[in-house]
Design a protein around this motif. Sequence first.
Motif, PDB file in Angstrom:
ATOM      1  N   LEU A 105       0.901  -1.259  -0.150  1.00 25.34           N
ATOM      2  CA  LEU A 105       0.030  -0.072   0.119  1.00 25.34           C
ATOM      3  C   LEU A 105       0.910   1.040  -0.065  1.00 25.34           C
ATOM      4  O   LEU A 105       0.361   2.272  -0.398  1.00 25.34           O
ATOM      5  N   GLN A 144      -8.103   3.027   2.615  1.00 23.58           N
ATOM      6  CA  GLN A 144      -7.274   2.116   2.536  1.00 23.58           C
ATOM      7  C   GLN A 144      -7.563   0.773   2.279  1.00 23.58           C
ATOM      8  O   GLN A 144      -6.771  -0.261   1.603  1.00 23.58           O
ATOM      9  N   ALA A 145      -8.715   0.328   2.900  1.00 17.85           N
ATOM     10  CA  ALA A 145      -9.047  -0.977   2.710  1.00 17.85           C
ATOM     11  C   ALA A 145      -9.327  -1.171   1.467  1.00 17.85           C
ATOM     12  O   ALA A 145      -9.260  -2.157   0.622  1.00 17.85           O
ATOM     13  N   ALA A 146     -10.254  -0.288   0.676  1.00 14.01           N
ATOM     14  CA  ALA A 146     -10.439  -0.406  -0.718  1.00 14.01           C
ATOM     15  C   ALA A 146      -9.153  -0.294  -1.597  1.00 14.01           C
ATOM     16  O   ALA A 146      -9.148  -1.433  -2.396  1.00 14.01           O
ATOM     17  N   GLN A 147      -8.118   0.345  -1.267  1.00 16.41           N
ATOM     18  CA  GLN A 147      -6.887   0.290  -1.916  1.00 16.41           C
ATOM     19  C   GLN A 147      -6.337  -1.014  -1.895  1.00 16.41           C
ATOM     20  O   GLN A 147      -5.637  -1.786  -2.671  1.00 16.41           O
ATOM     21  N   ALA A 148      -6.471  -1.729  -0.615  1.00 20.51           N
ATOM     22  CA  ALA A 148      -5.782  -3.091  -0.313  1.00 20.51           C
ATOM     23  C   ALA A 148      -6.611  -4.236  -1.343  1.00 20.51           C
ATOM     24  O   ALA A 148      -6.168  -5.181  -1.435  1.00 20.51           O
ATOM     25  N   PHE A 149      -7.917  -3.689  -1.687  1.00 15.55           N
ATOM     26  CA  PHE A 149      -8.839  -4.693  -2.473  1.00 15.55           C
ATOM     27  C   PHE A 149      -8.375  -4.314  -3.924  1.00 15.55           C
ATOM     28  O   PHE A 149      -9.131  -5.252  -4.782  1.00 15.55           O
ATOM     29  N   PHE A 171      -8.193  -3.000  10.357  1.00 14.81           N
ATOM     30  CA  PHE A 171      -7.734  -1.791  11.014  1.00 14.81           C
ATOM     31  C   PHE A 171      -8.044  -1.612  12.635  1.00 14.81           C
ATOM     32  O   PHE A 171      -8.681  -2.081  12.871  1.00 14.81           O
ATOM     33  N   ARG A 178      -3.672  -9.114  -4.869  1.00 16.57           N
ATOM     34  CA  ARG A 178      -4.257  -8.438  -3.332  1.00 16.57           C
ATOM     35  C   ARG A 178      -5.141  -9.357  -2.561  1.00 16.57           C
ATOM     36  O   ARG A 178      -5.298  -9.196  -1.510  1.00 16.57           O
TER      37      ARG A 178
END
Lengths: 676, 497
Positions: free
Chosen positions: A414, B372-377, A448, A441
Motif C-alpha cells: 500500500l 485504504q481498505a479499498a486500496q488493499a482490495f 484496521f 491482492r
Amino acid sequence: MSALLDIKDLKTWLDSSGGTVRAIDGISIEVARGETFAIVGESGCGKSMTALSVLRLLPEAGQIVAGSVLLGGEDLLGLPEAAMRGVRGRRIAMIFQEPATSLNPVLTVGRQIAEVLERHTALRGEAMQKRMLELLVAVGIPDPARRMGEYAFQLSGGMKQRVMIAVALAAEPDLLIADEPTTALDVTIQAQVLDLLSGLQRASGMAILLITHDLGVVAQMAHKVAVMYAGQIIEVASREAFFGAPLHPYSRKLFQALPGSERRGGELAVIRGQVPPLTTEFRGCRFAERCDLAWERCHVEVPGLTACDNGHSVRCHLYDGGKGVDPGERVSAAAPAAPGATDVSEKVQSGPALLSVDGLKVHFPIHKGLFKRTVGQVKAVDGISLDIATARTLALVGESGCGKTTAGKAILQLIRPSAGSVRFDGRELTRLRGRALRERRADFQLIFQDPYASLNPRMRVADILAEGMQALGVADTVAERAARMDRMLAQVGLNAEAKLRYPHEFSGGQRQRIAIARALAVKPKLIVCDEPTSALDVSVQAQILNLLKQLQRDLGLTYLFITHNIAVVEYLAHEVAVMYLGRIVERGTVDAVLRTPRHPYTQALLSAVPALDQAGERKIIRLRGELPSPANPPSGCHFHPRCPQAMAECKREYPQPIRLGENHEVNCVLYRAQTR
Amino acid sequence: MPFLPVILWTDALIYLLLAVVAVFVWYVRRHAHLRAPWWRVAQTPAAMSALVVLAVFVVIGLLDSVHFRLALPAAPDTRTDRAAPRELAYAVDVKSALDVLLSSIANRPERTYSAPLATHAYAKETVELPGKDGEPGRQVRDYPRLKYGGAHLRDPGRDWGPDVLRTAFRGAALALPLWLLAALVLVAACTPADRLTSRDFWHAVWRGKTEVPWRAILITLGLLLLVVVPVMLLSRHYHVLGTDKVGLDVLYLSLKSVRTALVIGTLTTLVMLPFSVMLGIMAGYLRGWVDDLIQYFYTTLNSIPGVLLIAAGVLVLQVYIETHPDVFPTSAQRADFRLLWLCIILGITSWTGLCRLLRGEALKLRELEYVQAAQAFGVSQWRIMARHILPNVMHIVLISVVMDFSGLVLAEAVLSYVGVGVDPSMISFGTMINAARLEMGREPMVWWSLASAFVFMLALVLAANLFADAVRDAFDPRVRVGARKLRWGKTTQAGEA
C-alpha cells in the motif's frame, strides 16, 4: 478522617433525541486526602461524566438532577457560578486524556501556567516566574527556563502531558481529577507519567480521582477502586481486596477477559450481549441480562450496595443474603480458564515461510523550498527482515512512531518500499505493478485499528462486503456473492440480516467483525492486523481475539499482528519482533523474547507494562527521554542515547544480529561475547 | 395550434435542473442516512417558513420559464382558393406563461412615471382642456389623469381613499377562506399518515407540537396570502407599485425579475459544480503533479479580478451577437443567450472556493482506513473517488451550493448595475436598480423602482439564507443541533429533596 470529596447519590441525566440518558444514576463515593481513588469501567459507563459533574462542566444537554457533591464539607452544587470558578483550578484541577488538544497551540507553555497562577494566587512578576520554574522542575521537564517560552507543537506527547500536570498543579489543588491521563501515551512514557503523579501526591498530599479503563494502571496507582457499570457503581474496595478477590460477576469477567500468557491455550472469557442503553428504566440489576449467575430475582429487584468485610461493598444479590455466598464461587478471578484446552497450532512445527521480508526500507523524502528539493529522508522503516510460516502469528511490537504500521503497509504494497524484498508464497511483490499486483491482492488483507473509520458510513454492509469481491473477482455472480456474504457474516458471528444495515447501527465490536468479514470475503492467506483491538473495551477485545484465534484454527490464516499491547501478544502470537525506530532490535518465539528479553529496550518495554499482581515488587526500568525523530536517527545503535547499558562502542555502528539459541535473535553488542 | 412552443437555452437547463432535483429527492427518500439530515431541516420552523416564501418565488420563476410565440390573428383571406391550408403566422415576440397571467397589468402602459396606486401622473404636463362649443381649448399645466391607474373613479379626489381601502379589505377578507382551504387540504393530507383524529391534529398544530412545524408554515402562508390577495385585487385598477419611465408597471417588472435572479443563482452552480467537484476531489485524492497542476490553475484563476473576466466575456459575446444576427431570430433568444453566457462566466470564476474546500476534505478522507481498505482490495482509483470520496463530501457541496445561491443573486444585480450583466432588454433586479440611478437623482425623486427591487430581493435572499442556515446546521457534523432543553429541572430536584 472526614472525606475530602464526598459525592452522595449523584444523578446526572442527559437529554438526547433517543430519550433521557441516565448517564449517572445515583453514585456515592468518598475520597480521602492523600488518597488515589480509581473509577474503572468500560466506555460509556459514565465515569467521565462523574468527573464533569464534580466540576459542573457538563455539556449543554446535561443536568445534575439530584444528589450532592461536598468538597471539604462545602456543597459544590449549591455554589453560584462565580464561586465555582474559584473552585475549578484552585481546589479541584483536572487533566485530560489527549495532551495534544488540551494545550492551546498559540500560547506559550509559560503563559498557560501563568494564567492559572494569576487567577488563583497572589503571585506576580518575579515570584510568579520562580513558581513557574519550580512547577516545571517538579514535573520533570528538562531545561525548564527554555521550555517556558515554547509552544505546544515543540513538545512531545509525554512532555505535553507533563505541562498539563504542571498547569493543573499550579494552584496547589486539594483534588486532582485525572481522566484517562495516560491512555494516549506509550507504555514507557505512561510509566514515567504515573510515577510522576504518585511522586507528586506523596509530596503534596493531594487526593487523586483517577478515571481509567486500564486495570493495570489501577493496580499500580490506586488505593481504592470503584467499578462503574451502566451509570452505577457496582463494586467498591481497597486495591488489595479488589485485586485479591473481585466480588461482582462483572468485575470477575473483566479479569477473565484480559489476555495474557497464562491463557494462551484457551479462550478468553467474554461477556455476552452489550451494555444496555441508558435510556431504559431498569427494573432489576443492570448486569442481569449478561450475567451467568443471574436468577429470577436479578431481573425484578434492583440490588443495593451491600457492604461485605473489610470495606468491600458490592451491588449484587449474590451477597445480600438472598442466596448465600457460595465460597466456591469466590475463587480468585485470575484463575486460569479451563485447563487442558491446549492450542493445537502451538504444536505445529513452523513450515516454510509464507511471507518473507528481507531488508525492507521505507524512506519518505523531505521536500523543501520552491522547487521541492529533497533535503533529507524520514527513515520510517529502515531495513527490517522477518519470516512468517503458514498458520502462524508474528507480532510486531513497538511504541508509536517506531514504524510498525508503515512496515505493515509496505508489506501489503500500500506504500511502495524504497528498498528490500517482500516475497509472498515464493513470489516477489515489490516488483509487481498495476494489474499483476491487483490480482495478488486477494491473498493478503488488512484489518484496521479504528472500527469507526474503517467502514464507509455511506455504504451498506452488503456493499462494503461486496466491494472487495467485485474488485478481485472472487465470486462472479450476484447470487454467489450474496451466499458468500452470508457465510462470512456467520463466520464472524453476525446475522445475515446485518447486510442491509449501515455501519452506524453497529457497536464497535460488531463493526470490527464486519471489517474482519470484509477481509475474509476475498479468501486471503495472510492478514495484517494493525492494532485491531486497541480501540475496543476489554470485554469486546476478548471477543475479537477469540474470533481471530478461531479463524486461524479453522481457515489456517497467517497473521502479522501489529500492536503495542504486550498482553495481547502473549495471548495470541507465536513469534515476536520488537521494533525500535524503524529497525527490529530483537525477535524470536514469544516464550524466548517475553520471558528472557535480552535487548535493553525490550527489557525496559516489558518492565513498563503495568501488571495486575503486585506481589513481586517488579523493578521498572526507567528510560530517559523519548523516541528520537526517524528523520535524524542517532548514530550507531539507535537506542544508545536512552540505553542504561550503553558503551562507547554503541555510538559507532549499528550492531549486527546475534543468534541466541534456535529461535532468538538480538541486535545488541552486549551479547557478542556470548556467541564467540 | 394557437401557439408555438419556444424552448430557450436557460429553459432547457432549468428543466434539466428540475429533473436532477427530482432524481435527487427520489434517491434521498430511499436512503435512511441521507433522509435523516433533511428530516432535521424539515423540523426547523425558520427553514420551513423560508421554504414557503422560496416556493412562491420558484413557482413564479417556473411559470416564467414556459415560453411560446402566440399565433397571429388570421389576416382576412383575400384569395378564393379555400382548399389550400393556411400558414399560421406567429408573433415575433416570445411570451411566457407568466406574461399571459399578468397580461392585465403588463398591457396597461402609462405614458411615464406614476407613483404607487396613483390616479394622476407624477409630473405636470401641459394638458389641453376641451373648449366649449368647438372653440379651441385652453392649455394648462397640471397632473394629468392616468390612462389606466384609477381610471374607474369618477372623482379621484373623493373616491380614491375609500376605494383603495375597500379593495384592500376585500382582499384580506378573501385571503381568510383561501387560507382555511389550504389548512384543510393539509389536514386531509396528513391525518391518515399520523393516525390521529383531525381534532387531535389541529390541537397539536395549534400548540406547535407537530414534528414538522405546521404552525410556522401556516402562519407564513397566512401572512403571504394577506399580502398577495389584496395586491392582486388592487392591481386590477391600479399600478400597485407605480410605473417606470416608459410607463411599465413596476410590479410586473419585479415579478419578471424573479426568473432572472433564480436562473443566475441556480444555473451558475450547475456550471461550476462539475469543475469544483471533479478537480477538487482529484487534487486531494491523487496528490502529486495532478494536485500541483490543479492548485496552480485555480490560484492563477483566483488572482485575476473576477469582474474583469466577466466584463471581457460579456463584451466578447456582445460582439459575436452583433456580427451573427441570423443565429438569434428573436430578441428574447438573444437576451437569453447572454444570460446563459453570464451564468457560465460566473460559474467559471467562482468554482475555486468550493474546489479548495473539497481538496482539503479529500486529503483528509484519503487517509481514512476505509479508503485504504479499498486500496488493499485493488479497487481502481476512479472507483474509490466515486464510491468512497464523493458521497462523503456531498454535504459540503450541498451546503456551499445553498449558501452561494444568495451571493449569486446579489452578484447579478451588481453586474447588471455596472453594465456587464444581463442584456439591457432583459428585465432583472440589476437593470431595475441601474435605471433607478437616474430616477433617484430627479426632483421630485422616483423611489418606487428601487424600493420594489429592494423588497423583492430582500425577501428572496433572506428566505434563501434562512434555508441555507438550516441546511448547514443539519448537514455540518461540527454544528450539532442544539439539544432540546430539559423539561424537568428545579421542580424535580425540589420534589425529590
